[in-house]
Design a protein around this motif. Sequence first.
Motif, short mmCIF file in Angstrom:
data_model
loop_
_atom_site.label_atom_id
_atom_site.label_comp_id
_atom_site.label_asym_id
_atom_site.label_seq_id
_atom_site.Cartn_x
_atom_site.Cartn_y
_atom_site.Cartn_z
N GLY A 532 -19.17 -2.07 20.73
CA GLY A 532 -18.92 -1.93 19.30
C GLY A 532 -20.00 -1.21 18.54
O GLY A 532 -19.71 -0.36 17.69
N TRP A 533 -21.27 -1.53 18.83
CA TRP A 533 -22.34 -0.86 18.06
C TRP A 533 -22.28 0.64 18.26
O TRP A 533 -22.40 1.44 17.31
N GLU A 534 -22.10 1.00 19.53
CA GLU A 534 -21.99 2.42 19.85
C GLU A 534 -20.86 3.06 19.06
O GLU A 534 -20.97 4.17 18.56
N ALA A 535 -19.76 2.31 18.98
CA ALA A 535 -18.60 2.83 18.26
C ALA A 535 -18.94 3.11 16.81
O ALA A 535 -18.60 4.17 16.27
N PHE A 536 -19.61 2.18 16.19
CA PHE A 536 -19.96 2.39 14.78
C PHE A 536 -20.87 3.59 14.62
O PHE A 536 -20.71 4.39 13.70
N ARG A 537 -21.80 3.72 15.54
CA ARG A 537 -22.71 4.88 15.45
C ARG A 537 -21.92 6.18 15.61
O ARG A 537 -22.14 7.15 14.89
N GLU A 538 -21.02 6.16 16.56
CA GLU A 538 -20.19 7.33 16.80
C GLU A 538 -19.40 7.69 15.55
O GLU A 538 -19.27 8.86 15.19
N VAL A 539 -18.85 6.69 14.90
CA VAL A 539 -18.04 6.94 13.72
C VAL A 539 -18.89 7.55 12.60
O VAL A 539 -18.46 8.50 11.93
N VAL A 540 -20.08 7.02 12.42
CA VAL A 540 -20.94 7.59 11.38
C VAL A 540 -21.17 9.07 11.67
O VAL A 540 -21.05 9.92 10.79
N GLN A 541 -21.47 9.34 12.93
CA GLN A 541 -21.73 10.73 13.31
C GLN A 541 -20.55 11.63 13.04
O GLN A 541 -20.68 12.70 12.43
N LEU A 542 -19.39 11.17 13.49
CA LEU A 542 -18.24 12.06 13.34
C LEU A 542 -17.84 12.24 11.89
O LEU A 542 -17.38 13.31 11.48
N LEU A 543 -18.06 11.21 11.08
CA LEU A 543 -17.74 11.36 9.66
C LEU A 543 -18.66 12.38 9.01
O LEU A 543 -18.23 13.21 8.21
N ARG A 544 -19.93 12.31 9.40
CA ARG A 544 -20.86 13.27 8.80
C ARG A 544 -20.55 14.69 9.27
O ARG A 544 -20.58 15.63 8.47
N ASP A 545 -20.24 14.82 10.54
CA ASP A 545 -19.88 16.16 11.04
C ASP A 545 -18.66 16.68 10.31
O ASP A 545 -18.60 17.84 9.90
N ASP A 546 -17.71 15.79 10.13
CA ASP A 546 -16.46 16.20 9.48
C ASP A 546 -16.72 16.63 8.04
O ASP A 546 -16.25 17.67 7.59
N GLU A 547 -17.47 15.82 7.36
CA GLU A 547 -17.74 16.15 5.96
C GLU A 547 -18.55 17.41 5.83
O GLU A 547 -18.35 18.21 4.92
N ALA A 548 -19.49 17.57 6.74
CA ALA A 548 -20.33 18.76 6.68
C ALA A 548 -19.48 20.02 6.79
O ALA A 548 -19.78 21.05 6.18
N ALA A 549 -18.43 19.92 7.54
CA ALA A 549 -17.61 21.11 7.76
C ALA A 549 -16.62 21.35 6.64
O ALA A 549 -15.98 22.39 6.57
N LEU A 550 -16.47 20.37 5.74
CA LEU A 550 -15.45 20.49 4.71
C LEU A 550 -15.49 21.78 3.89
O LEU A 550 -14.48 22.44 3.73
N PRO A 551 -16.58 22.12 3.36
CA PRO A 551 -16.59 23.31 2.50
C PRO A 551 -16.11 24.57 3.22
O PRO A 551 -15.55 25.45 2.61
N SER A 552 -16.31 24.64 4.51
CA SER A 552 -15.93 25.87 5.21
C SER A 552 -14.45 25.92 5.53
O SER A 552 -13.93 26.94 5.96
N ARG A 553 -13.73 24.86 5.36
CA ARG A 553 -12.29 24.91 5.62
C ARG A 553 -11.60 25.27 4.32
O ARG A 553 -11.84 24.63 3.31
N ASP A 554 -10.74 26.24 4.38
CA ASP A 554 -10.14 26.62 3.11
C ASP A 554 -8.66 26.32 3.01
O ASP A 554 -8.24 25.40 2.33
N SER A 555 -7.85 27.04 3.74
CA SER A 555 -6.41 26.98 3.49
C SER A 555 -5.78 25.63 3.82
O SER A 555 -4.77 25.27 3.25
N ARG A 556 -6.36 24.87 4.72
CA ARG A 556 -5.68 23.60 5.06
C ARG A 556 -6.50 22.42 4.59
O ARG A 556 -6.54 21.39 5.24
N SER A 557 -7.16 22.56 3.50
CA SER A 557 -8.03 21.48 3.05
C SER A 557 -7.26 20.20 2.82
O SER A 557 -7.80 19.11 2.95
N PHE A 558 -5.99 20.31 2.51
CA PHE A 558 -5.22 19.09 2.32
C PHE A 558 -5.30 18.23 3.56
O PHE A 558 -5.64 17.05 3.51
N GLY A 559 -5.00 18.87 4.69
CA GLY A 559 -5.01 18.12 5.94
C GLY A 559 -6.38 17.58 6.28
O GLY A 559 -6.53 16.43 6.66
#
Lengths: 877, 199
Positions: A532-559
């Motif tokens: 479980g702990w690993e899972a939570f760490r993984e989730v934090v990481q992936l959320l930050r990666d995902d958010e970091a990439a947000l500005p660079s996505r344009d046409s499908r930002s809805f998704g």
Amino acid sequence: MTPIERIESLFHQARALPAGVERRQWVDEQCGNDRETAAQLLALLDSDQAISHLPGPVAAAEPPVPTAQFGAYRAVELLGRGGMSAVYKARRSDGRFEQTVALKIMAGYLAGPEFLRRFELERQLLATLSHNHITRLLDGGVSSAGDPYLITEYVEGRTIDQYCDEEKLDVAARLRLFLQVCEAVDHAHRNRIVHLDLKPANILVDSEGSVKLLDFGTAALAAPGKSSLTAVGLLTPRYASPEQLRGQPVGAATDVFSLGVVLYEMVTGAWPFGDPASALSELCRAVGDAPVRPPTGVVTAEAARSRSTPVDRLRHMLRGDLSAILIKALEDDATRRYESVTRFAADVRHFLEHRPVSARRQTAWYRARKFHRRHRVAVTAAALLFLFVAASAAFLYQVRLRNEEQERHAAGLSKIVTQASLMITEHIQKSQLELAREEELSLRESLEQEQRDNPDNPLIWNLLGSAYMQLGQLEWFRYGPSFMDRDRALDSYGRARAFFEKMERRHAAGALDQSVAARMYESEMLIETGRGWEAFREVVQLLRDDEAALPSRDSRSFGSVGNLASYYDMLSDRLGGNMAWPEEDADAPGWRRALAALQPSRMTNSIAMTLYRAVLTPPAGAGPEAIPERGGAIVRLQLGRLQLQVGMREAGWQSLREALRAFSVAAATTHDSGYVLDHLAGAHIQLSRAAEAEGKFAEALREREQAMACLDKLAAPQPRSLYQKERVGGLRLASARLLNRLGRRAEALREGQAGLRDLRENAAQPRAAALTLDLAAQRLLTAEPLQLRDPAQAREYARRAVDQTAATMPPYLVTLAFAELAMGHQEAARQTARSAVEGYRKVGEILKPLFDSSRYPEAASLYREWRKQLEQLPDLH
Amino acid sequence: MPSESPFPSEITGLLHRWKDGDREALASLASVAYKDLRAIAAGYLRREGAGHTLQATGLVNELYLRLAQVRRVELIDRGHFFAFAAQLMRMVLIDHARRARAQKRPAAGFRVPLHEEMAWVDASNDDMLALDTALTQLEALDGRKVRVIELRYFLGCTNDEAAGLLGVSRATVDRDLDFSKAWLHHRMLGLSGAPAPDR
């Protein structure tokens, strides 16, 4: 008791008495002055008597043996009658030879000029059939009386089923006999003759144990082009193939099917499709609604005796290969059966020789065939996660294709993966786990091979990634049929992630979305396997990666934004945010109240709401049409739920109503109804909660009923998935609570019991998900009316959930603590509560980077509040 | 193969209305979708079938083939579906009997008993009208009994299947049948004016 119930009751009792004086006296006694009832009762009893004394259906009087001349032969004795024909023993009557033959006379009305023409053609063909195991056609024609007839060899023998049972042949001997039958049929097929009416009555065995097949080709003769052969009364439906029942074109595969039924009965002693006496089974089969019963399940002690084998041993023999052979021969879809009797026989022979059997190695891998969409996988809510991913990612793929051939290969590959997945799902749903496993292993091998063949092709990586995602879902998925094998699923998701990450490094658009999704699934598996702990760490990481990439996505930002929001939502769930623990009595320890009020997901809820709102805001310069219809509705549903949770009543109701409207429209117009029904149910559930919170219990109950109606519709063609059962169980319990508040206690109890039954059944599965167990435990602790509660079992489930996750999930520890408290184990409860708080502290630390005050100020301040509350929990130090 | 099939949504709509208790919808559905079913029924009931019950004529199969399409389109549960099929079957037979009477056609010349256990009812003639009336009367007293009769004798289910489809025990089905048969027999005597049986 109503009048009719009384009469009924008296009727049944009176019937049990002997007819006559005794009965009449009893009636008099019972009815007393009520002469009307007595008269009625007696009249009914009269009718009952009359019915039982009626003669049975008038058996057709046996016609006298015909005296007409049939070629050189004359009928001597009736052997049997079929649907439209009769068979006689006949003798040559010209005094030249002594010869006994079988004479088949066909119903006169069949004989029109058309029929006679075909009859002639067929007769020529049949005359060429010459084989040891086929009765030879000697002659044929039309009698002076106008009846078409056929003369064949006369065979003294028993039908194959009689023979096998009377001689008590064991399975191997029966199989060998069956191989003779196959030889014969195969010979006919090679001569372009199909039988179309194979059944034990047409398969005789003579005194030397040699097989003789009768009646080749006559079925085809009698009724080509009729809408359905059984309708004309020519065919015994028991051995008929689905295409014959439906009046569709027939062929060699039809004989394969009928042979399959014959073999099934020879080997198990039972009919593959249930009760042969039932007219309904024929009808169900015509629609493809009748699955083959697993052979191991149908053998009885009696059948075993006729096979000179102990029951257990017989069952054991039927497992695996022999089952697979039977199932393959009995496939509803003719293209999935054995292609020829030769192959069928080959597999049977291999089985006898203890060699591997092709039916089991069968995979969809190298068959590019049209796959009927009859067995669609039920789409469920968690696929919501993929709604956005699929919509946004896979088709944005911008790798330049090297050539058309590659594209075709890729398309073929993806079709094959889909086919294999559907087949695995089917096998799992039919509880054919071994077959499902085979398919899965085969698919894995093929994927690995593909990887070896094409190590450097991003197009293939994409496909392989998606394929592993699908595989993972088949291996462990709370929401649909799966093997329940966590470790394998973890492996699959890990591989999927690896492929998507490779693509990311090549800057493939959409790869990030997919790799993040893969990681989310992976993290779920990590939790379920105790990391479980690993899972939570993984989730934090992936959320930050995902958010970091947000500005660079344009046409499908809805998704993309939609996905991100739903990940935060999932995180809220994992923190235990969705359960509302009700108020307890005053003498519960302070920590209990405090823990119940903790709201561990307030921060993540806040972020999710912010994101959902952002999703619903069209990008700059675009109008409201930029928001996809269905996606928008789903988002409104979630947003509404969150708004109500934080007390934003007006906004919440509005969001929900809009969502409901959109879903209702979709339900009426779309063919993808399963998916929409699921969300519609969700909308009603949220509305119900909202109404309940305002004390509008009747309205809340109505919404629950609506939700139930949607789920019922959803379940119809297939058995309910675990997830659906969970929802239905939850719904029933909520309804029970509402009914209780409305004073309808008896109904409340019934509903509650039904709901608990659903949840208990889910929890009783040996590999039940920890989440499922925890949910069941929670419900057992909080059910209303109170007598439904079962703290002991709740504790058992909560314990299992905690153990499975190696005590790394704080909300499960909370449930356990509450269960122990409810059992009166104060000290143990306190200990567990302490662990829960420890857990929350640890998780809080891990999640801290998410609540960055510059991006999500509200969430950041909520987080600080929450941490303070944690520190101040009373009585736990 | 079924001739003209109306749009699935039309059938679906009618099915829903029937489910909600609209009996007219059943009639509409039969007339809209299955015109030829009556012709087929007529054919089967004329066929040389001395000794054969209705089940063996395959009429039920034809009915089912046509309904099978519908079922795939609409997610209607089994219980409702088979109840519907049984009632449709009943309608088709009643209709056939009515037309035969209206056209003053002679009786077929041989009986087609409705079912072995209801051999006193000839499916090819007026008996069906009397039976229909009697069933309607029985419906007013206990609808479930009529459903059992329809499933067993119009559709050909086994007792166990009927029990499963209706959600009751096998014993209940058995009792319902015993009583209903006697009741219907008694009623039909009254309707057709036949002499009372010997005691």
